[in-house]
Design an enzyme around this catalytic site. Structure first.
Site, short mmCIF file in Angstrom:
data_model
loop_
_atom_site.label_atom_id
_atom_site.label_comp_id
_atom_site.label_asym_id
_atom_site.label_seq_id
_atom_site.Cartn_x
_atom_site.Cartn_y
_atom_site.Cartn_z
N CYS A 43 77.52 145.59 63.27
CA CYS A 43 76.40 147.03 63.39
C CYS A 43 75.55 147.50 64.61
O CYS A 43 75.55 148.06 64.73
CB CYS A 43 75.95 147.57 62.08
SG CYS A 43 75.47 146.29 60.87
N1 LIG Z 1 78.47 147.50 55.97
C1 LIG Z 1 78.03 147.07 57.25
O1 LIG Z 1 77.35 147.48 57.33
C2 LIG Z 1 79.17 146.17 58.13
C3 LIG Z 1 79.90 144.84 58.07
N2 LIG Z 1 80.47 144.90 58.98
C4 LIG Z 1 81.34 143.37 58.61
O2 LIG Z 1 82.28 143.85 57.93
C5 LIG Z 1 83.22 143.16 57.41
C6 LIG Z 1 83.17 143.73 55.49
O3 LIG Z 1 81.78 144.26 55.76
P1 LIG Z 1 81.22 145.50 54.32
O4 LIG Z 1 82.87 146.17 53.91
O5 LIG Z 1 79.92 146.13 54.12
O6 LIG Z 1 81.76 144.27 52.54
P2 LIG Z 1 81.92 144.90 51.28
O7 LIG Z 1 81.53 143.65 50.55
O8 LIG Z 1 81.18 146.01 50.96
O9 LIG Z 1 83.77 144.07 50.93
C7 LIG Z 1 84.70 143.01 51.59
C8 LIG Z 1 86.05 143.08 51.08
O10 LIG Z 1 86.43 142.70 51.50
C9 LIG Z 1 87.21 141.90 49.89
N3 LIG Z 1 87.57 140.87 49.72
C10 LIG Z 1 86.82 139.65 50.02
N4 LIG Z 1 87.63 138.61 49.28
C11 LIG Z 1 88.57 138.82 49.90
C12 LIG Z 1 90.01 137.74 50.73
N5 LIG Z 1 89.50 136.60 49.86
N6 LIG Z 1 90.74 137.98 50.85
C13 LIG Z 1 91.00 139.73 50.96
N7 LIG Z 1 90.11 140.34 50.31
C14 LIG Z 1 89.32 140.41 50.18
C15 LIG Z 1 86.94 142.58 48.91
O11 LIG Z 1 86.96 142.92 47.96
P3 LIG Z 1 88.11 141.52 46.51
O12 LIG Z 1 86.20 141.24 46.11
O13 LIG Z 1 87.75 142.74 45.17
O14 LIG Z 1 88.24 141.22 46.99
C16 LIG Z 1 86.43 143.76 49.21
O15 LIG Z 1 86.89 144.96 49.55
C17 LIG Z 1 82.44 141.61 56.80
O16 LIG Z 1 82.67 141.16 57.64
C18 LIG Z 1 81.00 142.51 56.72
O17 LIG Z 1 80.15 141.17 57.95
C19 LIG Z 1 80.58 144.99 60.36
C20 LIG Z 1 79.59 145.92 60.91
C21 LIG Z 1 78.75 146.89 59.74
C1 LIG Z 2 71.90 145.36 55.66
C2 LIG Z 2 72.22 144.78 56.20
O1 LIG Z 2 72.38 143.16 55.11
N1 LIG Z 2 73.03 144.14 56.74
C3 LIG Z 2 74.24 143.17 57.14
C4 LIG Z 2 74.57 142.85 59.25
C5 LIG Z 2 75.56 143.52 58.31
C6 LIG Z 2 76.63 143.64 59.49
O2 LIG Z 2 77.49 144.42 60.38
O3 LIG Z 2 76.59 142.70 60.60
P1 LIG Z 2 77.91 142.50 60.34
O4 LIG Z 2 79.97 142.44 60.37
O5 LIG Z 2 77.91 140.50 61.65
O6 LIG Z 2 78.34 140.41 59.43
C7 LIG Z 2 72.82 141.82 57.81
O7 LIG Z 2 71.87 142.16 58.33
O8 LIG Z 2 73.05 140.91 57.07
#
Ligand SMILES: NC(=O)C1=CN([C@@H]2O[C@H](COP(=O)(O)OP(=O)(O)OC[C@H]3O[C@@H](n4cnc5c(N)ncnc54)[C@H](OP(=O)(O)O)[C@@H]3O)[C@@H](O)[C@H]2O)C=CC1
Ligand SMILES: CC(=O)N[C@@H](CCC(=O)OP(=O)(O)O)C(=O)O
Length: 334
Positions: free
Chosen positions: A154
């Protein structure tokens, strides 16, 4: 129609992806996956995210045998933790699926990077070699050929969209490293409960000083060193980055404006400001990255704003999939 699987659909990024895919005319939602042990298995997505009641009343499926599921899908979005994506992506790739991974597991093509910044040993150098970094406005041709797209983080998305035209155009005096001060909403940390992200604990604060994994991601892809300091803000979603740079002697505000125009005039998901700089409210809930700037003598301040869950995650992932399959880049997004 592309049979499309979203893994991690109950998470913050996964739920946003589900909404986009659900309204995409060329994508068919095959399944919404969660882990085999998930507490949410069998629940409807709309039970967890009530804004989708009546719209996404779709059950969350525990993923037991992904190799069988892989045979039934064309496109997979992995909205899962880095280690989970690292293990799962090769299974889908070997079955011939196109994978858009939202995690950091395939973003930098050096296995040592993962040992140092992510704390695990990367086992798939072959897929690191083939992964395409999905900074969508800049990687169009490579994404068209990709089987694995590593969607940028992000913070790196906004930082690179702001800096790349200036770096590539030679407008910056890199004796002074660009300084990126960024603030993110708490959804950046994902949906899973943790003390540091609980309501009474969150207080506007810098973190990851000199050691956040997004600093090397930004530097590796821009090809220049940067100082990057993230801050946690006490709001749910959105990122604003204030980036301070030194200009080469003689570079004017008009040069900066025309460089940005040239880079983004035909890129509808990057919006340029003629005057002023963007605020969070301009982008939250929307798939854009907004960019504004100001120049004083040889000093430049650029401000970039995006929704961390959209242009910083789900929207950029769908944009990459659109490019990969030859659809309009903005299909289902605007
Ligand atoms: N949040 C953000 O702003 C951003 C996030 N990202 C990246 O995107 C990814 C998702 O982030 P985010 O949505 O915040 O994460 P969340 O923690 O909100 O969601 C994670 C999801 O993965 C599922 N999960 C966990 N373990 C497994 C598994 N073994 N098999 C299948 N599903 C699984 C969880 O469900 P359950 O545990 O119930 O199985 C849940 O649905 C991460 O890699 C993050 O770094 C990238 C850019 C921005
Ligand atoms: C507020 C906050 O905790 N933000 C996350 C960034 C999440 C994200 O987009 O990054 P990745 O997909 O590289 O995990 C952090 O700093 O780790």
């Amino acid at each position: 129609m592309l049979n499309t699987l979203i893994v991690g659909a109950s998470g913050y990024a996964g739920a946003e992806l589900t909404a986009y895919v659900n309204r995409h005319p060329q994508m068919n939602l095959t399944a919404l996956g969660v882990s085999a042990q998930s507490n949410d298995a069998g629940k409807l997505l709309s039970d967890l995210h009530p804004q989708y009641k009546g719209v996404l009343d779709i059950p969350l499926q525990p993923l037991n045998d992904i190799s069988e599921l892989a045979k039934t899908v064309d496109l997979v979005f992995l909205a899962t933790a880095h280690e989970v994506s690292h293990d799962m992506a090769p299974v889908f790739l070997d079955a011939g699926c196109v994978v858009c991974d939202l995690s950091g597991a395939f973003r930098v093509n050096q296995a040592e990077f993962y040992t140092r910044y992510y704390g695990f040993e990367h086992q798939h150098q072959d897929w690191l070699d083939r992964a395409v970094y999905g900074l969508a406005e800049w990687q169009h041709e490579a994404i068209k050929q990709a089987q694995l797209v590593a969607v940028p983080g992000c913070y790196p998305t906004a930082a690179q969209l702001a800096l790349k035209p200036l770096v590539d155009g030679g407008l910056l005096n890199l004796d002074q490293w660009p300084v990126i001060n960024a603030v993110s909403g708490v959804s950046g940390a994902g949906r899973k409960a943790s003390l540091g992200n609980s309501f009474c604990e969150v207080s506007f604060q810098p973190y990851g000083i000199f050691n956040h994994r997004h600093q090397p991601e930004i530097s590796a892809h821009l090809g220049v060193p940067v100082i990057f300091t993230p801050h946690l803000g006490n709001f749910a979603r959105g990122i604003v980055e204030t980036i301070t740079c030194r200009l080469q002697p003689g570079v004017s505000a008009a040069d900066i404006a025309s460089t940005y125009q040239q880079a983004y005039h035909d890129k509808p998901l990057v919006r340029l400001y003629d005057k002023g700089v963007p605020a969070l409210k301009a982008v939250v809930g929307l798939p854009y990255c907004d960019i504004g700037f100001s120049v004083q003598d040889e000093h430049l301040i650029v401000v970039a704003a995006e929704d961390n869950l959209l242009k910083g995650a789900a929207a950029q992932a769908v944009q990459c999939a659109n490019i990969r399959f030859g659809f309009e880049p903005t299909q289902a997004l605007i």
